[in-house]
Write a protein that holds these residues in place. Structure first.
Motif, PDB file in Angstrom:
ATOM      1  N   ARG A 124      44.550 -23.667 -32.083  1.00 19.69           N
ATOM      2  CA  ARG A 124      45.467 -23.806 -30.938  1.00 19.69           C
ATOM      3  C   ARG A 124      45.787 -25.270 -30.715  1.00 19.69           C
ATOM      4  O   ARG A 124      44.926 -26.129 -30.871  1.00 19.69           O
ATOM      5  CB  ARG A 124      44.830 -23.233 -29.664  1.00 19.69           C
ATOM      6  CG  ARG A 124      44.500 -21.758 -29.739  1.00 19.69           C
ATOM      7  CD  ARG A 124      43.595 -21.334 -28.592  1.00 19.69           C
ATOM      8  NE  ARG A 124      43.313 -19.904 -28.635  1.00 19.69           N
ATOM      9  CZ  ARG A 124      42.364 -19.365 -29.402  1.00 19.69           C
ATOM     10  NH1 ARG A 124      41.602 -20.147 -30.178  1.00 19.69           N
ATOM     11  NH2 ARG A 124      42.167 -18.065 -29.390  1.00 19.69           N
ATOM     12  N   ASP A 125      47.001 -25.542 -30.284  1.00 21.37           N
ATOM     13  CA  ASP A 125      47.363 -26.906 -29.915  1.00 21.37           C
ATOM     14  C   ASP A 125      46.799 -27.275 -28.550  1.00 21.37           C
ATOM     15  O   ASP A 125      46.627 -28.463 -28.251  1.00 21.37           O
ATOM     16  CB  ASP A 125      48.890 -27.059 -29.891  1.00 21.37           C
ATOM     17  CG  ASP A 125      49.509 -26.925 -31.270  1.00 21.37           C
ATOM     18  OD1 ASP A 125      48.821 -27.260 -32.260  1.00 21.37           O
ATOM     19  OD2 ASP A 125      50.664 -26.477 -31.359  1.00 21.37           O
ATOM     20  N   TYR A 126      46.556 -26.264 -27.717  1.00 22.56           N
ATOM     21  CA  TYR A 126      46.102 -26.506 -26.344  1.00 22.56           C
ATOM     22  C   TYR A 126      45.145 -25.395 -25.933  1.00 22.56           C
ATOM     23  O   TYR A 126      45.426 -24.208 -26.161  1.00 22.56           O
ATOM     24  CB  TYR A 126      47.297 -26.537 -25.386  1.00 22.56           C
ATOM     25  CG  TYR A 126      46.936 -26.748 -23.929  1.00 22.56           C
ATOM     26  CD1 TYR A 126      46.476 -27.975 -23.493  1.00 22.56           C
ATOM     27  CD2 TYR A 126      47.057 -25.712 -23.015  1.00 22.56           C
ATOM     28  CE1 TYR A 126      46.137 -28.186 -22.160  1.00 22.56           C
ATOM     29  CE2 TYR A 126      46.736 -25.902 -21.679  1.00 22.56           C
ATOM     30  CZ  TYR A 126      46.268 -27.147 -21.259  1.00 22.56           C
ATOM     31  OH  TYR A 126      45.933 -27.339 -19.949  1.00 22.56           O
ATOM     32  N   VAL A 127      44.013 -25.763 -25.339  1.00 20.19           N
ATOM     33  CA  VAL A 127      43.019 -24.789 -24.895  1.00 20.19           C
ATOM     34  C   VAL A 127      42.903 -24.874 -23.381  1.00 20.19           C
ATOM     35  O   VAL A 127      42.416 -25.860 -22.829  1.00 20.19           O
ATOM     36  CB  VAL A 127      41.640 -25.036 -25.539  1.00 20.19           C
ATOM     37  CG1 VAL A 127      40.641 -23.963 -25.075  1.00 20.19           C
ATOM     38  CG2 VAL A 127      41.746 -25.038 -27.062  1.00 20.19           C
ATOM     39  N   SER A 128      43.373 -23.853 -22.704  1.00 19.36           N
ATOM     40  CA  SER A 128      43.307 -23.782 -21.249  1.00 19.36           C
ATOM     41  C   SER A 128      42.096 -22.958 -20.822  1.00 19.36           C
ATOM     42  O   SER A 128      41.442 -22.302 -21.637  1.00 19.36           O
ATOM     43  CB  SER A 128      44.574 -23.134 -20.697  1.00 19.36           C
ATOM     44  OG  SER A 128      44.619 -21.763 -21.089  1.00 19.36           O
ATOM     45  N   TYR A 129      41.826 -22.977 -19.516  1.00 18.94           N
ATOM     46  CA  TYR A 129      40.757 -22.107 -19.010  1.00 18.94           C
ATOM     47  C   TYR A 129      41.086 -20.640 -19.284  1.00 18.94           C
ATOM     48  O   TYR A 129      40.186 -19.841 -19.556  1.00 18.94           O
ATOM     49  CB  TYR A 129      40.549 -22.335 -17.511  1.00 18.94           C
ATOM     50  CG  TYR A 129      39.519 -23.406 -17.225  1.00 18.94           C
ATOM     51  CD1 TYR A 129      38.158 -23.136 -17.324  1.00 18.94           C
ATOM     52  CD2 TYR A 129      39.904 -24.695 -16.871  1.00 18.94           C
ATOM     53  CE1 TYR A 129      37.213 -24.117 -17.076  1.00 18.94           C
ATOM     54  CE2 TYR A 129      38.961 -25.679 -16.618  1.00 18.94           C
ATOM     55  CZ  TYR A 129      37.614 -25.390 -16.725  1.00 18.94           C
ATOM     56  OH  TYR A 129      36.670 -26.362 -16.484  1.00 18.94           O
ATOM     57  N   GLU A 130      42.362 -20.275 -19.215  1.00 25.25           N
ATOM     58  CA  GLU A 130      42.752 -18.895 -19.480  1.00 25.25           C
ATOM     59  C   GLU A 130      42.399 -18.480 -20.902  1.00 25.25           C
ATOM     60  O   GLU A 130      42.161 -17.293 -21.170  1.00 25.25           O
ATOM     61  CB  GLU A 130      44.249 -18.722 -19.228  1.00 25.25           C
ATOM     62  CG  GLU A 130      44.737 -17.278 -19.347  1.00 25.25           C
ATOM     63  CD  GLU A 130      46.211 -17.131 -18.996  1.00 25.25           C
ATOM     64  OE1 GLU A 130      46.508 -16.864 -17.815  1.00 25.25           O
ATOM     65  OE2 GLU A 130      47.050 -17.302 -19.904  1.00 25.25           O
ATOM     66  N   THR A 131      42.348 -19.439 -21.829  1.00 30.50           N
ATOM     67  CA  THR A 131      41.983 -19.138 -23.211  1.00 30.50           C
ATOM     68  C   THR A 131      40.592 -18.541 -23.295  1.00 30.50           C
ATOM     69  O   THR A 131      40.291 -17.756 -24.199  1.00 30.50           O
ATOM     70  CB  THR A 131      42.043 -20.410 -24.068  1.00 30.50           C
ATOM     71  OG1 THR A 131      43.323 -21.038 -23.922  1.00 30.50           O
ATOM     72  CG2 THR A 131      41.801 -20.109 -25.535  1.00 30.50           C
ATOM     73  N   ALA A 132      39.716 -18.886 -22.329  1.00 33.18           N
ATOM     74  CA  ALA A 132      38.339 -18.388 -22.305  1.00 33.18           C
ATOM     75  C   ALA A 132      38.087 -17.412 -21.162  1.00 33.18           C
ATOM     76  O   ALA A 132      37.301 -16.473 -21.304  1.00 33.18           O
ATOM     77  CB  ALA A 132      37.358 -19.557 -22.202  1.00 33.18           C
ATOM     78  N   LEU A 133      38.739 -17.628 -20.022  1.00 36.57           N
ATOM     79  CA  LEU A 133      38.448 -16.847 -18.823  1.00 36.57           C
ATOM     80  C   LEU A 133      39.556 -15.831 -18.552  1.00 36.57           C
ATOM     81  O   LEU A 133      40.384 -15.996 -17.658  1.00 36.57           O
ATOM     82  CB  LEU A 133      38.259 -17.780 -17.618  1.00 36.57           C
ATOM     83  CG  LEU A 133      37.077 -18.744 -17.718  1.00 36.57           C
ATOM     84  CD1 LEU A 133      36.998 -19.616 -16.473  1.00 36.57           C
ATOM     85  CD2 LEU A 133      35.769 -17.990 -17.927  1.00 36.57           C
ATOM     86  N   SER A 134      39.582 -14.797 -19.359  1.00 42.41           N
ATOM     87  CA  SER A 134      40.527 -13.678 -19.236  1.00 42.41           C
ATOM     88  C   SER A 134      39.998 -12.587 -20.145  1.00 42.41           C
ATOM     89  O   SER A 134      38.985 -12.784 -20.834  1.00 42.41           O
ATOM     90  CB  SER A 134      41.941 -14.101 -19.653  1.00 42.41           C
ATOM     91  OG  SER A 134      41.962 -14.536 -21.002  1.00 42.41           O
ATOM     92  N   GLY A 135      40.657 -11.427 -20.143  1.00 43.72           N
ATOM     93  CA  GLY A 135      40.247 -10.389 -21.078  1.00 43.72           C
ATOM     94  C   GLY A 135      40.354 -10.864 -22.519  1.00 43.72           C
ATOM     95  O   GLY A 135      39.355 -10.864 -23.261  1.00 43.72           O
ATOM     96  N   PRO A 136      41.543 -11.310 -22.945  1.00 40.37           N
ATOM     97  CA  PRO A 136      41.645 -11.887 -24.286  1.00 40.37           C
ATOM     98  C   PRO A 136      40.729 -13.089 -24.473  1.00 40.37           C
ATOM     99  O   PRO A 136      40.238 -13.335 -25.580  1.00 40.37           O
ATOM    100  CB  PRO A 136      43.125 -12.291 -24.370  1.00 40.37           C
ATOM    101  CG  PRO A 136      43.818 -11.384 -23.406  1.00 40.37           C
ATOM    102  CD  PRO A 136      42.853 -11.195 -22.278  1.00 40.37           C
ATOM    103  N   GLY A 137      40.501 -13.831 -23.386  1.00 40.50           N
ATOM    104  CA  GLY A 137      39.624 -15.000 -23.470  1.00 40.50           C
ATOM    105  C   GLY A 137      38.191 -14.642 -23.802  1.00 40.50           C
ATOM    106  O   GLY A 137      37.509 -15.370 -24.543  1.00 40.50           O
ATOM    107  N   LEU A 138      37.701 -13.523 -23.259  1.00 38.74           N
ATOM    108  CA  LEU A 138      36.340 -13.088 -23.576  1.00 38.74           C
ATOM    109  C   LEU A 138      36.222 -12.780 -25.066  1.00 38.74           C
ATOM    110  O   LEU A 138      35.208 -13.102 -25.707  1.00 38.74           O
ATOM    111  CB  LEU A 138      35.987 -11.857 -22.738  1.00 38.74           C
ATOM    112  CG  LEU A 138      34.585 -11.276 -22.944  1.00 38.74           C
ATOM    113  CD1 LEU A 138      33.512 -12.305 -22.628  1.00 38.74           C
ATOM    114  CD2 LEU A 138      34.393 -10.029 -22.088  1.00 38.74           C
TER     115      LEU A 138
END
Length: 341
Positions: A202-216
Motif C-alpha cells: 500500500r502507498d498509505y496505511v490508515s487506521y481503517e486499514t487495520a481497524l475495520s472488518g477488512p482491517g482485521l
C-alpha cells in the motif's frame, strides 16, 4: 435565499408526517418509517427493515422496495439518508459501498419533496444522546458520572467511522470526521513490524486499514506472514471465530493487536476532541467480541497517554449495538437543521 427558505419549510412540514430514514453502510442498509414524537424530541419507528446491500442493484432499488411494502398507507414525501462516505455533486462517494449512489435518482424515482444526506456516523452520534446506560455495555467505567461536554462516537465495521456530538441548545450538533483515514501509528515493536508488512502492498496505511472488518483480515494476513504460517482465513467473521476459539494463533494475535490499536486510537481521539462526555463504541465487529474487548489491552492502551492519563480516567467508554440508531439519527438531523438536496 428563496430556495433555502422553501427547503426549510418542507422540513417543518415533515415534522407532522411519517417519513423514511435510511442508514446505509457497506454491508447493510437499515430503513425505517419514522414519525416524530415532538414532546420528547425522539421518534417512533413505525416500520423497520434491514437489507443486505450485496443483494440489491442500488440504494434506489432498496428504498423503492421498502416504500412498496407500505401498501399505500403513507404518502411518503421526505427521506433522510445517512450513508458511509460524503456527498460530491449528485453522488455519494465511498469505496466501501457496493454500488454508486445518485441523489437525483433517489429523489426522482420516489417522487420526494425533500431529501437529506448525512454521514452514517454523524447520524449514529446524533442518536447516542437518546441512549440509556442499560442499553449499552461498560468497557471502561468511571467513579463519577461523565461531565458535560463533547461525546465521541466511533467504531469499526466495513470501514472505520467517527463523529463527535456537541451538546447545545436548542439541539445538539454533530461534527463529522474522517478520523479513520489518519495514518496508523504503532505503539509496540510488534505493531511497527505489522505496519511495515502492511506498507509493502500500500502507498498509505490508515487506521481503517487495520481497524475495520477488512482491517482485521489485513492484520491476520500480515501476522501470518511474520509468523511464517499460511493465512487460511479470508473473512472477518472467520478470523474472529478462530480467535475466540483459540484455534489459530495468528487469529488470536490479530484480535489482540486489533483491540490494543483500537484502545490507543480511541484515547487519541478522546484527547483530540476533549470528549469529557464520554465515548460510545459502535460498528459491526465489537458487539461480537464484547467480552474479549473488556479483558484485552484496550483499557491499558487507552490510558497510556502520559500526562493525559488523569483526564482519560474521567472519560467513560461504553459499547452500543448499532441497531436502529443510524435511522433515528438521520431522522433527527433532517428535522433539526440538516441541509436538503
Amino acid at each position: 435565499m428563496g430556495e433555502q427558505a422553501n427547503k426549510r419549510e418542507a422540513v417543518r412540514t415533515a415534522r407532522a408526517e411519517a417519513f423514511i430514514a435510511a442508514d446505509v453502510g457497506g454491508t447493510h442498509a437499515r430503513i425505517g418509517l419514522v414519525r416524530p414524537e415532538l414532546a420528547g424530541g425522539t421518534f417512533e419507528v413505525l416500520r423497520y427493515e434491514r437489507y443486505a446491500c450485496a443483494d440489491w442493484p442500488s440504494l434506489t432499488a432498496v428504498l423503492k422496495d421498502f416504500v412498496g411494502h407500505l401498501e399505500g398507507q403513507f404518502a411518503v414525501q421526505h427521506c433522510a439518508v445517512a450513508s458511509a462516505g460524503y456527498v460530491l455533486g449528485d453522488a455519494i462517494v465511498n469505496e466501501n459501498l457496493p454500488w454508486p449512489v445518485s441523489i437525483v435518482d433517489i429523489r426522482e424515482t420516489l417522487h420526494l419533496a425533500g431529501l437529506s444526506v448525512v454521514n452514517d456516523f454523524e447520524a449514529v452520534a446524533y442518536a447516542c444522546q437518546f441512549l440509556r446506560d442499560h442499553e449499552t455495555t461498560a468497557i471502561i467505567e468511571t467513579a463519577a458520572a461523565p461531565a458535560a461536554g463533547p461525546i465521541l462516537v466511533m467504531g469499526p465495521g466495513t470501514g472505520l467511522g467517527s463523529a463527535v456530538l456537541l451538546p447545545g441548545k436548542p439541539h445538539a450538533t454533530v461534527l463529522p470526521t474522517e478520523a479513520g483515514q489518519i495514518s496508523l501509528a504503532p505503539g509496540t515493536p510488534r505493531e511497527a513490524a505489522i505496519l511495515a508488512e502492511l506498507a509493502k502492498s500500500r502507498d498509505y496505511v490508515s487506521y481503517e486499514t487495520a481497524l475495520s472488518g477488512p482491517g482485521l483480515v489485513n492484520l491476520y494476513q500480515a501476522i501470518s506472514t511474520l509468523r511464517g504460517t499460511p493465512a487460511t482465513l479470508a473473512e472477518p467473521a472467520a478470523v474472529t471465530t478462530a480467535a475466540l476459539a483459540g484455534t489459530d494463533p495468528a487469529a488470536v494475535e490479530a484480535l489482540d493487536v486489533f483491540c490494543g490499536l483500537l484502545g490507543s486510537f480511541v484515547g487519541d481521539l478522546a484527547m483530540l476532541y476533549g470528549a469529557r462526555g464520554g465515548v460510545f463504541l459502535a460498528g459491526g465487529i465489537l458487539p461480537q467480541v464484547r467480552e474479549y474487548l473488556a479483558t484485552s489491552s484496550f483499557a491499558d492502551r487507552f490510558f497510556n497517554k502520559g500526562v493525559m492519563r488523569a483526564f482519560l480516567q474521567q472519560v467513560p467508554v461504553r459499547l452500543m449495538d448499532h441497531g436502529q440508531l443510524g435511522v433515528i439519527g438521520a431522522a433527527g438531523l433532517y428535522l433539526h437543521g440538516s441541509s436538503a438536496h
